[in-house]
Structure formats: C-alpha cells, structure tokens
Design an enzyme around this catalytic site. Structure first.
Site, PDB file in Angstrom:
ATOM      1  N   HIS A 123      61.688  37.931  53.918  1.00  0.00           N
ATOM      2  CA  HIS A 123      60.347  38.252  53.689  1.00  0.00           C
ATOM      3  C   HIS A 123      59.341  38.990  54.899  1.00  0.00           C
ATOM      4  CE1 HIS A 123      60.282  35.666  50.520  1.00  0.00           C
ATOM      5  NE2 HIS A 123      61.034  35.101  50.454  1.00  0.00           N
ATOM      6  N   ASP A 126      51.356  40.519  55.986  1.00  0.00           N
ATOM      7  CA  ASP A 126      50.592  42.069  55.757  1.00  0.00           C
ATOM      8  C   ASP A 126      49.063  41.079  56.544  1.00  0.00           C
ATOM      9  OD1 ASP A 126      48.606  43.605  55.650  1.00  0.00           O
ATOM     10  OD2 ASP A 126      49.011  44.562  53.513  1.00  0.00           O
ATOM     11  N   HIS A 128      45.206  41.100  56.069  1.00  0.00           N
ATOM     12  CA  HIS A 128      44.000  42.482  56.891  1.00  0.00           C
ATOM     13  C   HIS A 128      42.985  42.021  57.756  1.00  0.00           C
ATOM     14  CE1 HIS A 128      44.779  42.613  51.698  1.00  0.00           C
ATOM     15  NE2 HIS A 128      45.383  43.132  51.984  1.00  0.00           N
ATOM     16  N   HIS A 163      49.056  38.424  53.137  1.00  0.00           N
ATOM     17  CA  HIS A 163      50.286  38.338  51.941  1.00  0.00           C
ATOM     18  C   HIS A 163      51.555  38.666  52.618  1.00  0.00           C
ATOM     19  CE1 HIS A 163      49.611  42.795  50.639  1.00  0.00           C
ATOM     20  NE2 HIS A 163      48.732  42.461  51.155  1.00  0.00           N
ATOM     21  N   CYS A 164      52.666  38.978  51.311  1.00  0.00           N
ATOM     22  CA  CYS A 164      54.217  39.796  52.071  1.00  0.00           C
ATOM     23  C   CYS A 164      53.722  40.529  50.933  1.00  0.00           C
ATOM     24  CB  CYS A 164      54.357  38.813  50.783  1.00  0.00           C
ATOM     25  SG  CYS A 164      56.723  39.288  51.541  1.00  0.00           S
ATOM     26  N   HIS A 172      56.301  39.181  44.745  1.00  0.00           N
ATOM     27  CA  HIS A 172      56.189  38.403  46.432  1.00  0.00           C
ATOM     28  C   HIS A 172      54.943  37.106  46.152  1.00  0.00           C
ATOM     29  CE1 HIS A 172      60.028  39.113  48.908  1.00  0.00           C
ATOM     30  NE2 HIS A 172      59.991  40.359  47.629  1.00  0.00           N
ATOM     31  N   MET A 177      53.068  34.425  47.177  1.00  0.00           N
ATOM     32  CA  MET A 177      52.799  34.917  48.413  1.00  0.00           C
ATOM     33  C   MET A 177      51.801  34.897  49.304  1.00  0.00           C
ATOM     34  SD  MET A 177      57.105  35.690  49.718  1.00  0.00           S
ATOM     35  CE  MET A 177      57.070  34.611  50.712  1.00  0.00           C
ATOM     36  N   HIS A 269      32.040  31.191  39.862  1.00  0.00           N
ATOM     37  CA  HIS A 269      31.530  30.103  39.427  1.00  0.00           C
ATOM     38  C   HIS A 269      31.434  28.933  39.730  1.00  0.00           C
ATOM     39  CE1 HIS A 269      27.426  29.848  37.343  1.00  0.00           C
ATOM     40  NE2 HIS A 269      28.359  28.565  36.726  1.00  0.00           N
ATOM     41  N   GLU A 288      21.688  36.398  48.743  1.00  0.00           N
ATOM     42  CA  GLU A 288      21.219  35.169  48.562  1.00  0.00           C
ATOM     43  C   GLU A 288      21.010  34.253  47.293  1.00  0.00           C
ATOM     44  OE1 GLU A 288      18.335  33.942  51.174  1.00  0.00           O
ATOM     45  OE2 GLU A 288      18.218  35.884  51.297  1.00  0.00           O
ATOM     46  N   THR A 292      27.147  33.744  40.423  1.00  0.00           N
ATOM     47  CA  THR A 292      28.596  34.088  40.146  1.00  0.00           C
ATOM     48  C   THR A 292      28.785  35.403  41.206  1.00  0.00           C
ATOM     49  OG1 THR A 292      28.919  33.586  37.962  1.00  0.00           O
ATOM     50  CG2 THR A 292      30.817  34.309  38.898  1.00  0.00           C
ATOM     51  N   HIS A 318      35.362  32.183  36.468  1.00  0.00           N
ATOM     52  CA  HIS A 318      33.631  32.231  34.212  1.00  0.00           C
ATOM     53  C   HIS A 318      34.953  33.326  33.673  1.00  0.00           C
ATOM     54  CE1 HIS A 318      30.502  31.464  32.697  1.00  0.00           C
ATOM     55  NE2 HIS A 318      29.423  30.697  33.329  1.00  0.00           N
TER      56      HIS A 318
END
Ligand SMILES: [Cu+2]
Length: 487
Positions: A123, A126, A128, A163-164, A172, A177, A269, A288, A292, A318
């Site tokens: 594995h 990554d 972000h 995530h993998c 994966h 993952m 939501h 503000e 949803t 939703h």
C-alpha cells in the site's frame, strides 16, 4: 428568533476576524502565503495524537509549529458492514475512515507508514495536504512487514483527504483506505464545544445489499458506480443508536466531514438543523446558513452549528435512497431543555430507522464457509477451491481470472500458469516477484505469499486449472508438499 440573534452575535466577531484574515490573504498572492508557511521554523518534535472516528485529537490552539511524528499502521481486517454481512476492510489504523491527523500550518510532518506483516498487499498514502509528487504516494509504497518514512511541510491550512494510491487505486479506496488530515491556521480554529469526525464512503459487494456472509469486493459494480452500500464511518449503523454522537442544547458543534468515495459525491445534510457556518470544501471560504453542503469524492467540509433544541438530529446524504436504503445515515443526539419558541412539536428519539434491506435478514443457502477438511472428490476439490479463490485470489486476479491490466496478470488461459504446475504451486506457497510474461504482456510486481494449507493450495489451483479455458490439471496435496519441501 431571539436565539437566532444570539447566534449571530456569537458568530459576528468571529466572522469579522475571519474576513479580516481573508482580506489580508488577498493582499498576498497565494504563492507568497505558501512561501511564508515554508519559512515557519520548527524546533521541537512531538508524537501526533491519532484518533479513531468519530473522535478528533485535541485542538492545536496556540501551539508553535513542530516536527510532528505520525505513525500510521495499515491493517487488512474483516469487519461487519451490516448485520450478518462481513467485509474485508483495508484500513489506515484499523478503522474506516482511518485515524484522524491534526496538524497546524508550518508543521514538519515525519510520516511513518507501517504495513502490518499479516497483510497481503503493498500500500501507500497520498495526502492531499502534501505539496509534492503523488501527495507522498511515491515515497511511501510499502510491502507487508515493512515501514516507510517520508516527511513534508504543511503549507496550506484546511481539511484534507488522504487515501491509498496503490494500483488498482479505486479498489484500495473502495475497501476503506481513506481518512482526514486537518491543517489548522496560525492560532488555531475558533473554539467550539463539540467536534466530531465523519466520512462517507461507497462500497461494492459481490452479493446484493443485505446478502449475508463474507462479501468480496465487486470490481464491475465499482466501475459501473452501482454502490450496494453508502455509509458514514465504514458501516451501516456506525453512527446510529448507541453509536450516535452527542451534544447538549446550547452547545456549538463542529463536524469534520469527508468523502472517501471512491465514486459518489455527498449531499451532506442534517435533518432539523441549519449549518451556521460551512468551510466550503474544507478551505478558507466561509458560507453561512446552509441546508445541504456538497462534498466531492476526495474532498471535505467543516460544518459548524449551534444546537438549540433536544432530540435526534439525523445526518444524511440527501441523495435520499442512499440514506434510507444503503446506510448513509447517522445521528446526533441532543439532550437538554426544550425551547418551545424554537420548536413546539413532539420530539421523539426513535423515529428514524434505516428501512433498507441492509438491516433485514435475508439468509441465503450458499453462504461462504471456510473449510479445513480434505476434499474427497474432484467435485469437492472444485467446490473448496472456488471458496478459497473467492476469499484469497479474487481481490487481485478477479472473479473470472481475467486479472487487471498492468497490475495483476490473468489466470484465465494463462500460458505462464499452464506451462509449469510446480511454478504455479510455488507462486502460491512462496509468493512471486520480478518480471514475468503472461500471454505476451509483461508484469513486474509483487504477489505476496498466500497463507493457505497444502490442501487449500491443491484445491485452489485445481479450481484455477479447471476454470476459464485452462489446461484441466488436477493438483494434489502430494504435489504441493513436494514443492514445499524443495525449499
Ligand atoms: Cu492500499
């Protein structure tokens, strides 16, 4: 109305603060902000606190930037998707989503990715939040029984998915993952009373929703985006009943909401609540009074609101069939005094239950059973072999032995397989690495050693040799033992 005003009063100073920060941010161009973050000095180190969902680590507050050591263990383990339905999850830290990582801007994160020796697959990760090739994926590719270390500096504040990214990437991720890493801005996020960690994911099983037994991953359904389960925190009911998250009337709640996908976007939501503030897509933009908020696959949002009345608030995607029929439903139980001015109706704690087939019992006759008993006939060898195949080999070589292009070679009509039975036995017993050619295509990857008994190896290979147009060889226990004793 009065309470609404109080909320406004409460949030207004924070808003002003936030907007002045935003204005300042506008003066600098993005690049400069990043450069400034890169210049933040670190002079101490600490071990990061990691938490399992729905919990999050202690807020960063005014802490100075540090070298932050993150130790994340990858575990492949069986879990329960819903009543009677088992699934082989691949996890960061033993949970879906993976452990929550909390950092601040300017931290130097030293990441230790540990792949447990009992795992079957290599594995990587990554993140972000990483500025760098593959978000760390290239430096973190790790085989079972190994640990990889790489380091990165957090340049941009925000809530990020990790995530993998090992091929096949979608598989994966589909197996669980993914997780969230928060990078707090200088000075931290504004304090709130309660914080929680929620992440949506879609799952694809061989059987239909609710079909019992250990359900293997279904590649075709994943490609077609036909999810059997859409859930918060890895399984149906992970956030309902006794697992519900809680708050008291009058408290401010912050939800760190992510979406691992692999395919579906979430229309997040909360029934009976309005989000006072949303950090749109987990970034600096604040919206503000939101009903949803859309959370992309591989994205996140920070959602904040004050709870004003008691009762069970229902969190849903939703896209509503997912909520009531596929599992994307969680609860926030709010206790405290009623406020008839805000809400006058009857409030019950138990009216929403998933009505999908996922919670009904649908016994099937062909449950997958593990077998230790030696097969007495060819038919039994085929039957036991198929079971072993579906549990062990299926994930990589796929349901009809077709493999996955550029990642896992085919077993169907494989010239490599049919040419040499001892070599095939050895591959299952000892694993296989290095360049091989199967039906004219080159593969240079790793098949890890499969933990099967000699009988199971004989059965699974007999099944493979007598399926999908292969040569029809029968593999016996003795043949397996001969190869086993050679090494
Ligand atoms: Cu992986």
């Amino acid at each position: 109305m009065k309470t609404l005003k109080t909320i406004k009063q409460l949030f207004l100073p924070m808003l002003l603060l936030a907007s002045s920060v935003l204005l300042l941010g506008c003066v600098n161009d993005d690049k400069k902000t990043n450069e400034n973050s890169a210049d933040i000095a670190v002079n101490q180190e600490m071990i990061a606190e990691l938490t399992s969902p729905p919990h999050v680590p202690t807020p960063i507050g005014a802490r100075k930037a540090k070298k932050l050591i993150v130790k994340m263990e990858i575990l492949e383990e069986e879990g329960e998707m819903t009543d009677g339905v088992k699934y082989m999850y691949w996890t960061f830290g033993g949970t879906v989503p993976g452990s929550f990582i909390r950092t601040r801007v300017g931290d130097e994160v030293e990441f230790h990715l540990q792949n447990h020796p009992n795992n079957k697959l290599p594995h990587n990760i990554d993140l972000h939040a990483v500025t760098g090739p593959g978000g760390g994926a290239e430096s973190s590719f790790v085989a079972p029984g190994h640990s990889k270390v790489f380091s990165f500096k957090t340049l941009n504040p925000g809530l990020y998915v990790y995530h993998c990214a090992t091929a096949p990437v979608g598989m994966h991720i589909a197996n669980g993952m993914y997780g969230l890493i928060l990078v707090e801005p200088e000075g931290g996020l504004a304090p709130v009373d309660k914080e929680y960690y929620i992440m949506q994911g879609d799952f694809y099983t061989k059987g239909a929703n609710g079909e019992r037994g250990l359900q293997p991953f279904d590649m075709q359904k994943a490609v077609d985006e036909r999810a059997d389960y859409v859930v918060f925190n890895g399984s149906v009911g992970a956030l309902t009943g006794d697992n519900a998250i809680t708050a008291n009337v009058g408290e401010t709640v912050r939800l760190f909401v992510g979406n691992g996908g692999p395919n579906l976007v979430s229309s997040f939501h909360v029934i009976g609540e309005i989000f006072d503030r949303v950090h749109v897509e987990g970034g600096d933009l604040i919206n503000e009074n939101i009903q949803t908020t859309l959370i992309p696959a591989g994205g996140a949002a920070i959602v904040e609101f004050r709870v004003d009345v008691p009762g069970s608030l229902i969190m849903v995607d939703h896209s509503i069939f997912r909520a009531f029929n596929k599992g994307a439903l969680g609860m926030l139980k709010v206790s405290g005094e009623e406020d008839k001015k805000i809400y006058s109706g009857e409030i019950r704690d138990d009216i929403y239950l998933p009505e999908g087939p996922g919670i009904q019992t649908m016994p099937t006759t062909d449950e997958i059973v593990e077998s230790e008993i030696p097969a007495k006939s060819f038919e039994e060898q085929m039957e036991f072999g198929k079971q072993a195949y579906m549990q062990t080999c299926f994930a990589c070589h796929q349901g009809d032995g077709q493999g996955i292009a550029n990642a896992f070679p085919p077993l169907a009509k494989s010239d490599y397989l049919n040419a040499d039975v001892d070599r095939a036995i050895s591959a299952v017993l000892h694993g296989l690495t290095g360049e091989i050619t199967v039906n004219g295509n080159k593969y240079n990857s790793v098949m890890t050693r499969q933990t099967l008994s000699p009988d199971e190896v004989a059965n699974v290979l007999t099944y493979v040799y007598n399926s999908w147009g292969n040569s029809g060889k029968v593999v016996t226990r003795d043949m397996v033992m001969k190869v086993k004793n050679k090494k």
